[in-house]
Write an enzyme that holds these catalytic residues in place. Sequence first.
Site, PDB file in Angstrom:
ATOM      1  N   GLU A 289       0.850  -1.194   0.000  1.00 18.15           N
ATOM      2  CA  GLU A 289       0.000   0.000   0.000  1.00 18.15           C
ATOM      3  C   GLU A 289       0.889   1.249   0.000  1.00 18.15           C
ATOM      4  O   GLU A 289       1.994   1.236   0.548  1.00 18.15           O
ATOM      5  CB  GLU A 289      -0.917  -0.069   1.243  1.00 18.15           C
ATOM      6  CG  GLU A 289      -1.799   1.120   1.495  1.00 18.15           C
ATOM      7  CD  GLU A 289      -2.833   1.407   0.424  1.00 18.15           C
ATOM      8  OE1 GLU A 289      -2.443   1.592  -0.743  1.00 18.15           O
ATOM      9  OE2 GLU A 289      -4.032   1.491   0.748  1.00 18.15           O
ATOM     10  N   ASP A 290       0.401   2.324  -0.605  1.00 18.60           N
ATOM     11  CA  ASP A 290       1.207   3.554  -0.622  1.00 18.60           C
ATOM     12  C   ASP A 290       1.236   4.238   0.741  1.00 18.60           C
ATOM     13  O   ASP A 290       2.284   4.565   1.271  1.00 18.60           O
ATOM     14  CB  ASP A 290       0.714   4.529  -1.717  1.00 18.60           C
ATOM     15  CG  ASP A 290      -0.765   4.913  -1.603  1.00 18.60           C
ATOM     16  OD1 ASP A 290      -1.488   4.340  -0.763  1.00 18.60           O
ATOM     17  OD2 ASP A 290      -1.213   5.796  -2.371  1.00 18.60           O
TER      18      ASP A 290
ATOM     19  N   ASP B 248      -3.604   6.085   6.309  1.00 17.88           N
ATOM     20  CA  ASP B 248      -3.956   7.366   6.927  1.00 17.88           C
ATOM     21  C   ASP B 248      -5.017   7.068   8.003  1.00 17.88           C
ATOM     22  O   ASP B 248      -4.669   6.712   9.125  1.00 17.88           O
ATOM     23  CB  ASP B 248      -4.461   8.260   5.784  1.00 17.88           C
ATOM     24  CG  ASP B 248      -4.842   9.665   6.190  1.00 17.88           C
ATOM     25  OD1 ASP B 248      -4.737   9.990   7.365  1.00 17.88           O
ATOM     26  OD2 ASP B 248      -5.265  10.446   5.319  1.00 17.88           O
TER      27      ASP B 248
ATOM     28  N   PHE C   4      -0.595  16.441   3.784  1.00 11.90           N
ATOM     29  CA  PHE C   4      -0.922  15.806   2.514  1.00 11.90           C
ATOM     30  C   PHE C   4       0.336  15.758   1.646  1.00 11.90           C
ATOM     31  O   PHE C   4       0.917  16.787   1.320  1.00 11.90           O
ATOM     32  CB  PHE C   4      -2.043  16.555   1.786  1.00 11.90           C
ATOM     33  CG  PHE C   4      -2.562  15.786   0.609  1.00 11.90           C
ATOM     34  CD1 PHE C   4      -3.459  14.736   0.787  1.00 11.90           C
ATOM     35  CD2 PHE C   4      -2.110  16.070  -0.673  1.00 11.90           C
ATOM     36  CE1 PHE C   4      -3.911  13.996  -0.300  1.00 11.90           C
ATOM     37  CE2 PHE C   4      -2.564  15.334  -1.764  1.00 11.90           C
ATOM     38  CZ  PHE C   4      -3.466  14.290  -1.571  1.00 11.90           C
TER      39      PHE C   4
ATOM     40  N   ARG D   9       2.510  11.900  -9.447  1.00 10.73           N
ATOM     41  CA  ARG D   9       2.934  10.524  -9.156  1.00 10.73           C
ATOM     42  C   ARG D   9       4.374  10.289  -9.593  1.00 10.73           C
ATOM     43  O   ARG D   9       5.072   9.439  -9.061  1.00 10.73           O
ATOM     44  CB  ARG D   9       2.035   9.508  -9.878  1.00 10.73           C
ATOM     45  CG  ARG D   9       0.612   9.457  -9.376  1.00 10.73           C
ATOM     46  CD  ARG D   9      -0.088   8.215  -9.928  1.00 10.73           C
ATOM     47  NE  ARG D   9      -1.537   8.302  -9.851  1.00 10.73           N
ATOM     48  CZ  ARG D   9      -2.265   7.978  -8.786  1.00 10.73           C
ATOM     49  NH1 ARG D   9      -1.681   7.565  -7.694  1.00 10.73           N
ATOM     50  NH2 ARG D   9      -3.575   8.062  -8.817  1.00 10.73           N
TER      51      ARG D   9
HETATM   52  P1  5GP Z   1      -7.102   5.888   4.467  1.00 11.67           P
HETATM   53  O1  5GP Z   1      -8.281   5.052   4.099  1.00 11.67           O
HETATM   54  O2  5GP Z   1      -6.076   5.125   5.306  1.00 11.67           O
HETATM   55  O3  5GP Z   1      -7.505   7.169   5.132  1.00 11.67           O
HETATM   56  O4  5GP Z   1      -6.412   6.400   3.154  1.00 11.67           O
HETATM   57  C1  5GP Z   1      -5.714   5.564   2.340  1.00 11.67           C
HETATM   58  C2  5GP Z   1      -5.632   6.123   0.947  1.00 11.67           C
HETATM   59  O5  5GP Z   1      -5.851   7.534   0.904  1.00 11.67           O
HETATM   60  C3  5GP Z   1      -4.245   5.918   0.403  1.00 11.67           C
HETATM   61  O6  5GP Z   1      -4.144   4.688  -0.257  1.00 11.67           O
HETATM   62  C4  5GP Z   1      -4.066   7.101  -0.520  1.00 11.67           C
HETATM   63  O7  5GP Z   1      -4.581   6.796  -1.795  1.00 11.67           O
HETATM   64  C5  5GP Z   1      -4.908   8.185   0.095  1.00 11.67           C
HETATM   65  N1  5GP Z   1      -4.111   9.116   0.934  1.00 11.67           N
HETATM   66  C6  5GP Z   1      -4.105   9.214   2.286  1.00 11.67           C
HETATM   67  N2  5GP Z   1      -3.256  10.179   2.701  1.00 11.67           N
HETATM   68  C7  5GP Z   1      -2.712  10.693   1.582  1.00 11.67           C
HETATM   69  C8  5GP Z   1      -1.727  11.727   1.342  1.00 11.67           C
HETATM   70  O8  5GP Z   1      -1.147  12.368   2.224  1.00 11.67           O
HETATM   71  N3  5GP Z   1      -1.410  11.942   0.040  1.00 11.67           N
HETATM   72  C9  5GP Z   1      -1.988  11.271  -0.998  1.00 11.67           C
HETATM   73  N4  5GP Z   1      -1.589  11.601  -2.219  1.00 11.67           N
HETATM   74  N5  5GP Z   1      -2.912  10.303  -0.816  1.00 11.67           N
HETATM   75  C10 5GP Z   1      -3.257  10.015   0.468  1.00 11.67           C
END
Ligand code: 5GP
Length: 184
Positions: free
Chosen positions: A104-105, A108, A157, A170
Site C-alpha cells: 500500500e502507498d 492514513d 498531505f 505521481r
Molecule cells: P485511508 O483510508 O487510510 O484514510 O487512506 C488511504 C488512501 O488515501 C491511500 O491509499 C491514498 O490513496 C490516500 N491518501 C491518504 N493520505 C494521503 C496523502 O497524504 N497523500 C496522498 N496523495 N494520498 C493520500
Amino acid sequence: MPDRVQSPHPDIERILLTEPQIKARIAELGARISRDYAGRELTLVSVLKGSVIFLGDLMRAITVDCSVDFIGLSSYSGTKSSGVVRLTLDLRESPEGKDILIVEDIVDTGLTIHYLLENLKTRSPRSLEICAFLNKAECRQREVGLKYVGFDIPDEFVVGFGLDHNERFRNLPYVGVMRPNGGK
Ligand code: 5GP
C-alpha cells in the site's frame, strides 16, 4: 551513477523524503521481507494506483520467488478521504492458500486497508500481512497491524513517488508536501 539532483516542483513546498532516503529504506524492507518469507512463495497485492512505484522498487529488493497481482480501491477525492471505500478492480487470481503481502502507498485513517483486509480474509489466504510505504499513525480511525512500514510521517498531505493529487505528481522521484493551493 550519482543520484539525481532534486529541484522541487514549483507546487511542492518542501521535500519530506529524498530519493536516496527512499532507496535505502526500500533496500532494508526488501531484505527483511526476503528473510521473513524465506522458503515460501510470496504474492504481492499492490493497491492501485499509488503503490506501483513503491512496488517496482520493493519487488527488485526482494530475493524470494514472488508474483504480483493488483487490486483497485478508491476512497479519496482531492485531499480528503470520503470514508466510503469502493472496490474498483478485483484481483485476477484467487488469494486462497497463498502468502499474501498487501503493498500500500499510505495508511492514513486506516479505513481503506481495513476494508481490504476484511475482504481478503474471507478468501482464505494462507497468510495476510501489510507493507505500507508511508504511515500517518496519528490519523488512525481503524487500528490495523502494519507488519512493514517504510516511513512514519506527520499529518500532512504528501505527493510523489506514486502518490497523487488529482492524478498529478505521481512521477516525482521524492515525497513532498504540497503548497497550500498547489496542484491548482
Ligand atoms: P485511508 O483510508 O487510510 O484514510 O487512506 C488511504 C488512501 O488515501 C491511500 O491509499 C491514498 O490513496 C490516500 N491518501 C491518504 N493520505 C494521503 C496523502 O497524504 N497523500 C496522498 N496523495 N494520498 C493520500
